[in-house]
Design an enzyme around this catalytic site. Sequence first.
Site, PDB file in Angstrom:
ATOM      1  N   GLU A 244      18.945 -31.137  20.979  1.00 46.84           N
ATOM      2  CA  GLU A 244      18.993 -32.266  20.714  1.00 46.84           C
ATOM      3  C   GLU A 244      17.674 -33.734  20.710  1.00 46.84           C
ATOM      4  OE1 GLU A 244      20.655 -34.511  17.157  1.00 46.84           O
ATOM      5  OE2 GLU A 244      21.133 -32.355  17.638  1.00 46.84           O
TER       6      GLU A 244
ATOM      7  N   GLU B 136      11.856 -38.252  13.465  1.00 47.09           N
ATOM      8  CA  GLU B 136      11.004 -36.540  14.501  1.00 47.09           C
ATOM      9  C   GLU B 136      10.790 -35.635  13.537  1.00 47.09           C
ATOM     10  OE1 GLU B 136      15.411 -38.485  16.759  1.00 47.09           O
ATOM     11  OE2 GLU B 136      15.476 -36.410  15.690  1.00 47.09           O
TER      12      GLU B 136
ATOM     13  N   ASP C 289      24.137 -37.661  16.270  1.00 44.72           N
ATOM     14  CA  ASP C 289      24.777 -36.708  17.408  1.00 44.72           C
ATOM     15  C   ASP C 289      26.573 -36.468  16.769  1.00 44.72           C
ATOM     16  OD1 ASP C 289      23.012 -37.650  19.499  1.00 44.72           O
ATOM     17  OD2 ASP C 289      23.746 -39.212  19.359  1.00 44.72           O
TER      18      ASP C 289
END
Length: 508
Positions: free
Chosen positions: A306, A336, A490
Site C-alpha cells: 500500500e 501517487e 486503506d
Amino acid sequence: MWRKAVLVALLAFGMGFLYQTDPELPARVLNYVSQSLPHLEITASSEPHPQALEETIARAWQSLISAPARRWQRVAVGVNACVDVVVSGVGLLQALALEPGSGRDHEVLHSKEDLKEAFVHYMGKGAAAERFFSDKEVFQRIARAAAEYPGAQVRQNLKGKELYVGGNAALIGQKLASNPQLSVLLCGPVGPKLHEMLDEQIVVPPESLQENDEFHLILEYKSGEQWGPSQAPQANRFILSHDLSNGEMSALETFIASLEEFQPDLVVLSGLHMMEGMGRDLWEERLQEAVVAISEVKNEVPVHLELASMTDQDYMNRILHQVMPIVNSIGLNEQELLFLTQSGGGPHADVTSWNGVPDVGRVSDILLWVLENHGRSSPQSEADLTRIHFHTLAYHIMATVDGHWANQESAVAAGARVASTQACGLQNVDISKVLLKAPLNFYSSFSEPRENLRVDPTRPVTVWHRGNVSFHLTPVLVCKHPLRTVGLGDAISAEGLMFSEITPTSEL
C-alpha cells in the site's frame, strides 16, 4: 416548486425559438438534457428527488458483488501504526495564530509556516498528503493545540482524549478484522492507547508493543471550504507527524519474523512512505533491508504493498525499481500514480497535476506501463507484480495481468461501495447522500489505438483489455458531505483484497 415552474417555462420558450432556427436541434438538446439531469444536485426544495443513475448503480452492486471461491483465512499486516488526532485543518491553523497566504509544497516540515504553506498547497488541489515534521518541540506544541481544539473528532480512551486508530497497516487491519472468519496479525509500533482501540480479533505480537503511542495529526477540510484565497475543490486531509518508530520502520524485522509462526496466506505491507522524512542515508539503508525482508516471504504467499503520499522522486524511483517487482499487488491513489510516472519517466510524466477528475485514458496508460515495465505482463519477466488497485474520488480501476487473479469485477465494485458507505458513516449506500461524478463515456487510452467505452449503470463495471492486462472500472457514488476522509484508501484496498482471489496457476 416555483423554481421548477420557471425552469420549465424557460426551457419551453428556448425550445420554441430553437425550433424556428433548426427543427432538428430541440431533439438533440433534449437528449443532452435528459442525460445530464440525473447529475444535477437539486437543493431548492426539501422534497425527495429521484437519482436514477445512483440508485441503479447501488442496486446493481448488490447483485454484482459476490465472495471469491477461495477466501483468505489468515492475513498479516504491517508495519505502520499510530494514534490519529483528527481536527479541522483551517481551525487548527487559526488556533496557531497563522494567517492565510500562498501555498507551497515542502518535502519535510520544519516550522509552523511550512505547515501552513503545505496545507494551503494541497487544500487548493483537494489532494491528500502526508509530511514529517522535523522539530519535535514545535510538533508537540501543535499536537497540544490540536488536542485542545474544540472541533476535534473523538473516540474516548481512559483519559478521555480525542483519538482514532491510525496508520495504514492498523487501518487496513481494522477493516480486515470486520470479517469474523478472518484471522489478522498486526505488526507495528503499538502503544497502550492504540492497543485498546484495536479490534479484539487482531493479534499483536508482544514484540510490537511499546510503552508510548505515536501520534499523527489529521488536518481535514470540507469540499468548498475556503481560507483566504484558497478553496478546496473536494474534501480531503493533510497529515503531519514527528514519528520516529514508523519513520524508521522499526517493526519490519518483527513483522517478517512473525510470519513463520502465523503462517498467513496473504501479507499486506505499508509504511515505506514514512521513511522519506528520515533523510537519504536512512532510507537508502532501510529500503535495501526492506527488499531483503520482503524477499524472505514464501513464494506462494502473495504480498500487497500500500503506497502513500511522497515527494522525493529518487526515493519513489527506488521503490518502483526495487520493491514493486517483488510484490504481487499494489494499491494507490491518483496523486501517487502521477508521482510514480513522473519519478520513473513513464507516460504522461509531463502532466504536473490532474485537472479535475483524472482522465481514464491517461490513468490506463500509466497502469499498463507499470505492469509492462515493472510487473509480470510478459511470461518471460521475473517480476511478481500482477495487480494494481487504483482509486480516485470519482472511480476505481483494477488492472490485473491475465491468469493471476479472479473475482476482480466484485473486488473493484466492493472497494467503490465501501468508499461511499464509509465516507458517509453508513452501513449501506444512501442514494440521497451520494453523487455520481465519474465519466460515463471515456477512452481506454489517451492516444491511439483506443476504444470508446461507456459505463452501463445496470452492470456498472466496464472491462477492457490491452495485451494480456485486463482493466475493470467502476464509478464511485461520492458522499456529498463526508464525515471523515482519512483511512478511506486503506478501507478501499482492504475491501478489494477481501473480494480478490489469486488463481491456483499463479501460485505455482
